[in-house]
Write a protein that holds these residues in place. Structure first.
Motif, mmCIF file in Angstrom:
data_model
loop_
_atom_site.group_PDB
_atom_site.id
_atom_site.type_symbol
_atom_site.label_atom_id
_atom_site.label_comp_id
_atom_site.label_asym_id
_atom_site.label_seq_id
_atom_site.Cartn_x
_atom_site.Cartn_y
_atom_site.Cartn_z
ATOM 1 N N SER A 38 0.670 -1.250 -0.061
ATOM 2 C CA SER A 38 -0.169 -0.047 -0.028
ATOM 3 C C SER A 38 0.794 1.278 -0.248
ATOM 4 O O SER A 38 0.503 2.099 -0.459
ATOM 5 N N VAL A 39 2.140 1.234 0.625
ATOM 6 C CA VAL A 39 2.927 2.298 0.714
ATOM 7 C C VAL A 39 3.684 2.393 -0.684
ATOM 8 O O VAL A 39 3.986 3.364 -1.164
ATOM 9 N N LEU A 40 4.149 1.214 -1.236
ATOM 10 C CA LEU A 40 5.094 1.455 -2.570
ATOM 11 C C LEU A 40 4.339 1.915 -3.591
ATOM 12 O O LEU A 40 4.913 2.585 -4.594
ATOM 13 N N PHE A 41 2.984 1.377 -3.802
ATOM 14 C CA PHE A 41 2.304 1.594 -5.080
ATOM 15 C C PHE A 41 1.281 2.795 -4.913
ATOM 16 O O PHE A 41 0.425 3.114 -5.887
ATOM 17 N N GLN A 42 1.751 3.688 -3.816
ATOM 18 C CA GLN A 42 1.196 4.920 -3.971
ATOM 19 C C GLN A 42 1.706 6.093 -5.340
ATOM 20 O O GLN A 42 0.777 6.593 -5.778
ATOM 21 N N THR A 43 2.658 5.433 -5.848
ATOM 22 C CA THR A 43 2.818 6.298 -7.235
ATOM 23 C C THR A 43 2.013 5.973 -8.203
ATOM 24 O O THR A 43 1.944 6.865 -9.030
ATOM 25 N N PHE A 117 -6.429 0.871 -0.861
ATOM 26 C CA PHE A 117 -5.864 2.376 -0.792
ATOM 27 C C PHE A 117 -6.010 2.798 -2.105
ATOM 28 O O PHE A 117 -5.840 3.914 -2.207
ATOM 29 N N LEU A 118 -5.416 2.130 -3.109
ATOM 30 C CA LEU A 118 -5.339 2.645 -4.338
ATOM 31 C C LEU A 118 -6.820 3.227 -4.822
ATOM 32 O O LEU A 118 -7.039 4.388 -5.445
ATOM 33 N N GLN A 119 -8.005 2.489 -4.424
ATOM 34 C CA GLN A 119 -9.513 3.050 -4.753
ATOM 35 C C GLN A 119 -9.551 4.227 -4.104
ATOM 36 O O GLN A 119 -10.404 5.184 -4.492
ATOM 37 N N LEU A 120 -9.149 4.387 -2.909
ATOM 38 C CA LEU A 120 -9.150 5.703 -1.771
ATOM 39 C C LEU A 120 -8.381 6.603 -2.797
ATOM 40 O O LEU A 120 -8.932 8.015 -2.913
ATOM 41 N N GLY A 121 -7.116 6.527 -3.274
ATOM 42 C CA GLY A 121 -6.576 7.613 -4.148
ATOM 43 C C GLY A 121 -7.536 7.973 -5.357
ATOM 44 O O GLY A 121 -7.606 9.401 -5.902
ATOM 45 N N LYS A 122 -7.981 6.892 -6.104
ATOM 46 C CA LYS A 122 -9.013 7.153 -7.194
ATOM 47 C C LYS A 122 -10.059 8.061 -6.953
ATOM 48 O O LYS A 122 -10.589 9.223 -7.550
ATOM 49 N N THR A 123 -10.682 7.684 -5.655
ATOM 50 C CA THR A 123 -11.916 8.665 -4.982
ATOM 51 C C THR A 123 -11.347 9.986 -4.763
ATOM 52 O O THR A 123 -12.188 11.037 -5.117
#
Length: 268
Positions: A38-43, A117-123
């Motif tokens: 979840s930390v690494l794929f924040q990019t 977490f990535l879906q949170l970023g999309k939201t």
């Protein structure tokens, strides 16, 4: 980030081989495997931000609908993290010599926490207009989610009226589910113990009780919570995306209406 994840997991696996039967070490390694992707794929959020801005005109002109954009952008954003987690975790299991009975459960919790977490970023990208705000919101929630994950404080010791804060942490559901799944299939306590203390410390039920997770949730509830959070954020993203597109469309219409009188006066 595709190559960083295997390096991180390999380094943790080499450390874990120093004392593979240590329950505390197993606990720390399991938590690390769960949270690191979840930390690494924040990019990936940067890629999603540029993709959204590139397709806003298509969404505004109704050449593509919001749902189809969500599906295509989600697949494009998530397939690399999902495949990386499954493959890298398999190598880590082989290196640590862990029981493969827990592999699928562990992988699913790592994947669900990562994609949530990535879906949170999309939201956040659909609702905010500046990428710096998206990155800040994601980082702040990730930090607070880790603080209230039950990793530093025993969840059973948290007062009942404050546990709702812990339940809002996706990291809590991810770590609790992976830890309980690992303890369910781990061979702790199956070897003959040499003392009364070792019989207690190496007992799976004792470890699960000491972590506090078994007192407040189960692996099934943790997975269900992550799935519900993921679906809820998809719905929120859809609403925010439609709202953003509608606002841009209305702004364009008003701009064209305001420009018409000027055109008439110019022609006269």
């Amino acid at each position: 980030d595709v190559f960083v994840l295997p390096v991180c997991f390999l380094a943790i696996s080499l450390w874990g081989r120093l004392d593979p039967k240590n329950p505390l070490q197993t606990y720390l390694i399991t938590a690390s495997f769960t949270i690191i992707p979840s930390v690494l794929f924040q990019t990936k959020m940067i890629m999603n931000w540029h993709m959204l801005n590139a397709h806003l005109w298509d969404l505004e002109d109704k050449r593509i609908c919001c749902l189809s954009y969500q599906l295509s952008s989600g697949l494009h954003m998530l397939y690399v993290p999902v495949l990386s987690v499954f493959g890298t975790l398999a190598v880590a299991y082989a290196s640590l010599g862990w029981s493969w009975d827990s592999y699928w459960a562990m992988s699913l919790f790592c994947v669900m926490l990562t994609v949530s977490f990535l879906q949170l970023g999309k939201t956040l990208s659909a609702g905010l207009g500046i990428y710096q705000n998206v990155a800040a919101g994601y980082s702040i929630y990730l930090y607070l989610s880790f603080v209230f994950s039950g990793f530093f404080v025993n969840p059973a010791q948290v007062p009942t009226n404050l546990r709702w804060i812990m339940y809002l942490s996706m990291v809590f559901w991810g770590i609790s589910g992976s830890e309980l799944s690992m303890l369910e299939h781990n061979d702790l306590g199956e070897q003959p113990c040499t003392s009364f203390v070792s019989c207690i410390v190496y007992n799976r039920n004792f470890v699960a009780h000491s972590s506090g997770f078994s007192l407040v949730t189960t692996a099934y509830k943790s997975m269900l919570a992550l799935i519900v959070a993921f679906i809820l954020m998809i719905c929120v993203e859809h609403y925010l995306l439609r709202k953003k597109v509608l606002q841009r469309r209305n702004y364009k219409v008003r701009a064209e209406e305001n420009a018409k009188p000027k055109d008439i006066m110019t022609s006269i």
